[in-house]
Design a protein around this motif. Structure first.
Motif, PDB file in Angstrom:
ATOM      1  N   THR A   7      27.728  38.344  45.157  1.00  0.00           N
ATOM      2  CA  THR A   7      28.997  39.040  44.934  1.00  0.00           C
ATOM      3  C   THR A   7      29.048  40.312  45.751  1.00  0.00           C
ATOM      4  N   ASN A   8      30.252  40.793  46.012  1.00  0.00           N
ATOM      5  CA  ASN A   8      30.414  42.107  46.634  1.00  0.00           C
ATOM      6  C   ASN A   8      30.787  43.167  45.609  1.00  0.00           C
ATOM      7  N   SER A   9      30.668  42.817  44.324  1.00  0.00           N
ATOM      8  CA  SER A   9      31.010  43.731  43.231  1.00  0.00           C
ATOM      9  C   SER A   9      29.745  44.279  42.598  1.00  0.00           C
ATOM     10  N   ALA A  10      29.540  45.583  42.698  1.00  0.00           N
ATOM     11  CA  ALA A  10      28.394  46.187  42.022  1.00  0.00           C
ATOM     12  C   ALA A  10      28.535  46.070  40.506  1.00  0.00           C
ATOM     13  N   LYS A  11      29.770  46.059  40.030  1.00  0.00           N
ATOM     14  CA  LYS A  11      30.010  45.904  38.594  1.00  0.00           C
ATOM     15  C   LYS A  11      29.469  44.561  38.112  1.00  0.00           C
ATOM     16  N   TYR A  12      29.837  43.472  38.817  1.00  0.00           N
ATOM     17  CA  TYR A  12      29.364  42.162  38.374  1.00  0.00           C
ATOM     18  C   TYR A  12      27.880  41.968  38.676  1.00  0.00           C
ATOM     19  N   ALA A  13      27.391  42.586  39.747  1.00  0.00           N
ATOM     20  CA  ALA A  13      25.960  42.504  40.026  1.00  0.00           C
ATOM     21  C   ALA A  13      25.153  43.120  38.891  1.00  0.00           C
ATOM     22  N   HIS A  14      25.733  44.117  38.202  1.00  0.00           N
ATOM     23  CA  HIS A  14      25.054  44.749  37.064  1.00  0.00           C
ATOM     24  C   HIS A  14      25.171  43.892  35.805  1.00  0.00           C
ATOM     25  N   TYR A  15      26.386  43.491  35.454  1.00  0.00           N
ATOM     26  CA  TYR A  15      26.603  42.765  34.209  1.00  0.00           C
ATOM     27  C   TYR A  15      26.274  41.275  34.311  1.00  0.00           C
ATOM     28  N   GLY A  16      26.409  40.716  35.516  1.00  0.00           N
ATOM     29  CA  GLY A  16      26.315  39.280  35.688  1.00  0.00           C
ATOM     30  C   GLY A  16      25.055  38.626  35.142  1.00  0.00           C
ATOM     31  N   PRO A  17      23.860  39.166  35.425  1.00  0.00           N
ATOM     32  CA  PRO A  17      22.658  38.486  34.928  1.00  0.00           C
ATOM     33  C   PRO A  17      22.648  38.292  33.413  1.00  0.00           C
ATOM     34  N   GLY A  18      23.152  39.282  32.669  1.00  0.00           N
ATOM     35  CA  GLY A  18      23.206  39.131  31.224  1.00  0.00           C
ATOM     36  C   GLY A  18      24.314  38.216  30.759  1.00  0.00           C
ATOM     37  N   LEU A  19      25.443  38.229  31.480  1.00  0.00           N
ATOM     38  CA  LEU A  19      26.589  37.422  31.063  1.00  0.00           C
ATOM     39  C   LEU A  19      26.433  35.951  31.432  1.00  0.00           C
ATOM     40  N   CYS A  20      25.892  35.674  32.621  1.00  0.00           N
ATOM     41  CA  CYS A  20      25.817  34.282  33.075  1.00  0.00           C
ATOM     42  C   CYS A  20      24.405  33.722  33.047  1.00  0.00           C
ATOM     43  N   GLY A  21      23.403  34.584  32.830  1.00  0.00           N
ATOM     44  CA  GLY A  21      22.033  34.104  32.745  1.00  0.00           C
ATOM     45  C   GLY A  21      21.435  33.696  34.074  1.00  0.00           C
ATOM     46  N   ARG A  22      22.025  34.143  35.188  1.00  0.00           N
ATOM     47  CA  ARG A  22      21.501  33.831  36.522  1.00  0.00           C
ATOM     48  C   ARG A  22      21.251  35.118  37.298  1.00  0.00           C
ATOM     49  N   PRO A  23      20.353  35.076  38.271  1.00  0.00           N
ATOM     50  CA  PRO A  23      20.215  36.239  39.150  1.00  0.00           C
ATOM     51  C   PRO A  23      21.459  36.423  39.996  1.00  0.00           C
ATOM     52  N   VAL A  24      21.845  37.660  40.202  1.00  0.00           N
ATOM     53  CA  VAL A  24      23.039  37.976  40.980  1.00  0.00           C
ATOM     54  C   VAL A  24      22.641  38.898  42.116  1.00  0.00           C
ATOM     55  N   ARG A  25      22.969  38.513  43.335  1.00  0.00           N
ATOM     56  CA  ARG A  25      22.658  39.328  44.507  1.00  0.00           C
ATOM     57  C   ARG A  25      23.921  40.014  45.006  1.00  0.00           C
ATOM     58  N   PHE A  26      23.709  41.157  45.597  1.00  0.00           N
ATOM     59  CA  PHE A  26      24.818  41.992  46.051  1.00  0.00           C
ATOM     60  C   PHE A  26      24.868  42.001  47.572  1.00  0.00           C
ATOM     61  N   GLY A  27      26.071  41.934  48.131  1.00  0.00           N
ATOM     62  CA  GLY A  27      26.248  42.051  49.570  1.00  0.00           C
ATOM     63  C   GLY A  27      27.678  42.420  49.906  1.00  0.00           C
ATOM     64  N   SER A  28      27.914  42.744  51.164  1.00  0.00           N
ATOM     65  CA  SER A  28      29.267  43.043  51.614  1.00  0.00           C
ATOM     66  C   SER A  28      30.109  41.774  51.613  1.00  0.00           C
ATOM     67  N   LEU A  29      31.393  41.913  51.789  1.00  0.00           N
ATOM     68  CA  LEU A  29      32.270  40.742  51.852  1.00  0.00           C
ATOM     69  C   LEU A  29      31.854  39.837  53.011  1.00  0.00           C
ATOM     70  N   LYS A  30      31.483  40.435  54.126  1.00  0.00           N
ATOM     71  CA  LYS A  30      31.018  39.649  55.273  1.00  0.00           C
ATOM     72  C   LYS A  30      29.757  38.875  54.931  1.00  0.00           C
ATOM     73  N   GLU A  31      28.823  39.503  54.235  1.00  0.00           N
ATOM     74  CA  GLU A  31      27.590  38.830  53.823  1.00  0.00           C
ATOM     75  C   GLU A  31      27.893  37.690  52.846  1.00  0.00           C
ATOM     76  N   CYS A  32      28.878  37.911  51.959  1.00  0.00           N
ATOM     77  CA  CYS A  32      29.248  36.861  51.013  1.00  0.00           C
ATOM     78  C   CYS A  32      29.803  35.641  51.739  1.00  0.00           C
ATOM     79  N   VAL A  33      30.639  35.861  52.739  1.00  0.00           N
ATOM     80  CA  VAL A  33      31.183  34.734  53.513  1.00  0.00           C
ATOM     81  C   VAL A  33      30.063  34.040  54.274  1.00  0.00           C
ATOM     82  N   GLU A  34      29.146  34.814  54.834  1.00  0.00           N
ATOM     83  CA  GLU A  34      28.015  34.223  55.549  1.00  0.00           C
ATOM     84  C   GLU A  34      27.188  33.336  54.620  1.00  0.00           C
ATOM     85  N   ALA A  35      26.955  33.832  53.390  1.00  0.00           N
ATOM     86  CA  ALA A  35      26.199  33.038  52.417  1.00  0.00           C
ATOM     87  C   ALA A  35      26.962  31.769  52.040  1.00  0.00           C
TER      88      ALA A  35
END
Length: 579
Positions: free
Chosen positions: A535-563
């Motif tokens: 995700t490119n959201s620091a908010k979801y990168a923080h809450y996401g692991p607890g909410l979805c039970g998966r590791p969440v990585r952070f990157g720019s929008l360009k990095e997200c498209v590359e991934a």
């Protein structure tokens, strides 16, 4: 009474009592504030924030001692659910007052006759609770215990008796609502507002021009009971009212395979708010709507990122309203004169100096916001060093959402950027401390926050973000094993669809969902086979692991498209992050 275990406090303390009552239990202590939304499971009482020291601990039946809440305004909804389902703490002991968590207790007591005591120990005594085994709370008194057999008892009544608090100036119209002239829903709403006004020591109530409701998010049956009860009592909003993202796509959840046990109550909750006159905007970014307020407008907004954006970027005036208080104000049109509604309360009490480099990309803003929130805590900061950076509104949205995730403050200033920070002395209190942020600090934040799923739109994607995404995807092909999902508001989706951008992104393989936001998405809309999220959201990168039970990585929008194109979560930091 036996001596307490460990080296904790001795004797008794007199505390500030926010909600009266009697309880005892083992102490669960942390010196880190805790967001109940995204941090505590509303059905079990288990801490799910993977970044928090209490991660994995159950709060059920314990005396929870934390400095305060932080983050989402929906913490009040989680607190209400836990009180009603019996999985919440026995009592709450705070270092400093917290209105979001306390409001959840107010609602439980006023509407459902259930409650827990809430007291404020203060900064000098609070740390001693870390060494205390058991505690008894009775009214405004804290007693250390070595076990439950040492309890003294003597429970106290509520902190705020029914009726009009004597220190708050009320108009004749206020008193009429309190006496029931506007119906039972408005009467109960006014009682809750006055309890919160007493909490904030507000001298009076004020008129507000509009409301944004965060309480339409489904956290469990308690929140649904709250809304439907006020609807059944004849509640109708008195001011223009928009609705936050909800827990399902209200128009399409059945086609998306969402289980009826989730979809039906979540949709029924939205229906209850619409029945009371709220507009079905379903966006966590109401500042993108045409109805967005202007500088100086008095409003009542909930949703933490929206509050921070309204105060900081738009220059409107709102407190960080807890869920349920937002509806109470909408039903009456009246709010406590306190917090950021008051000019003098909008000044910065900490200065944060940040580095500036010409090669900064958009990923620096969520990282800065995340780190600045950790530094600021509950203080309003002024950020110095970005005067030449020229952040866009999307950059400020990303900064604010990340800031609101780690801070409990209702706003920030950025010198030379946000409307009130025209000069340092215009917004900064005398003798305020200064904290300097380094590039190494931001590199640590990058590592903290970071595929088969790319998550975009937390807060909701804007029209300009859609434009940038389409440009990055143009001429490329998404990896077949990666999903790219964007959440946005209905109004934004209609605008970009009319321009052909949605069709272009669908050809790439992206999917757009309205009404919900990533902090509310669950399976099956959240792909069950997902292993790692980017995700490119620091908010979801923080809450996401607890909410979805998966590791969440952070990157720019360009990095997200590359991934999304490669299927590889490169997660490479930009050039300005120290190697």
């Amino acid at each position: 009474m036996a001596e307490p275990a460990g080296d904790g406090f001795q004797g008794e303390w007199t505390c500030r009592c926010l909600v009266g009552g009697h309880a005892l239990g083992p102490v669960i202590h942390s010196d880190t504030p805790l967001s109940f939304w995204g941090g505590v499971d509303s059905f079990t009482g288990t801490v799910i924030d993977r970044h928090h020291p209490l991660s994995g601990r159950s709060l059920a039946g314990a005396v929870l001692a934390i400095p305060s809440g932080r983050g989402s305004c929906s913490g009040s909804g989680v607190m209400l659910e836990l009180i009603l389902n019996g999985h919440g703490p026995a009592a709450l002991v705070l270092e400093r007052p917290d209105d979001i968590l306390t409001l959840g207790v107010f609602v439980a007591e006023e509407m459902f006759g259930r409650s827990i005591p809430v007291v404020v120990a203060g900064p000098d005594r609070f740390p001693l609770l870390a060494q205390t085994a058991w505690v008894e709370v009775a009214g405004d008194t804290l007693r250390p215990l070595s076990g439950p057999d040492d309890a003294v008892g003597a429970p106290a009544g509520t902190a705020v008796p029914p009726g009009a608090p004597p220190d708050i100036a009320l108009t004749e119209a206020d008193r009429a609502l309190l006496d029931g002239a506007g119906g039972r829903a408005a009467q109960v709403a006014m009682r809750i507002i006055l309890r919160m006004a007493t909490f904030h020591r507000a001298p009076a109530l004020i008129d507000v021009r509009q409301a944004h409701i965060d309480g339409c998010l489904y956290t469990g049956p308690g929140g649904l009971r709250f809304a439907q009860q006020l609807r059944d009592w004849g509640g109708q909003v008195r001011i223009p009212t928009s609705l936050n993202a909800i827990s399902v796509d209200r128009r399409n959840w059945r086609d998306q395979g969402v289980d009826a046990t989730v979809g039906e109550p979540a949709s029924a909750l939205a229906d209850a708010y619409v029945a009371m006159g709220a507009q079905p905007t379903f966006t966590c970014a109401p500042y993108q709507l045409e109805s967005a307020p202007g500088r100086g407008d008095q409003i009542v907004w909930a949703e933490s990122n929206a509050v921070v954006y309204a105060n900081s970027v738009l220059g409107a005036r709102t407190m960080k309203y807890p869920d349920y208080l937002d509806l109470c104000v909408a039903l009456t049109g009246r709010a406590p004169l306190s917090g950021c509604h008051v000019e003098g309360n909008r000044r910065a009490t900490v200065r944060i100096d940040v580095p500036f480099r010409a090669d900064f990309d958009e990923s620096v803003y969520p990282l800065l916001g995340y780190h600045a929130g950790m530094v600021a805590g509950d203080r309003i900061p002024v950020i110095v060093g970005l005067e030449k950076a020229g952040p866009t509104t999307d950059d400020l949205k990303a900064f604010g959402a990340a800031f609101a995730t780690t801070s409990s403050a209702p706003m920030f200033h950025i010198l030379g950027v946000t409307p009130e920070a025209t000069a340092l002395d215009a917004v900064l209190e005398d003798a305020a401390p200064t904290h300097t942020v380094s590039l190494a600090d931001l590199g640590e934040r990058w590592a903290d926050l970071g595929i088969d799923l790319v998550s975009l739109g937390n807060p909701h994607f804007s029209e300009t973000e859609f434009e940038r995404l389409a440009a990055l995807c143009r001429g490329r092909t998404k990896h077949p094993d990666v999903q790219l999902v964007i959440t946005c508001g209905r109004a934004t989706q209609e605008k970009v669809a009319a321009r052909g951008i949605i069709a272009e992104l669908e050809r790439f393989g992206a999917r757009t969902v309205t009404d919900v936001c990533w902090c509310t998405i669950s399976e099956p809309l959240f792909p069950a086979a997902t292993r790692v999220v980017m995700t490119n959201s620091a908010k979801y990168a923080h809450y996401g692991p607890g909410l979805c039970g998966r590791p969440v990585r952070f990157g720019s929008l360009k990095e997200c498209v590359e991934a999304a194109c490669t299927g590889q979560a490169g997660g490479r930091p930009p050039a300005w992050v120290p190697g």
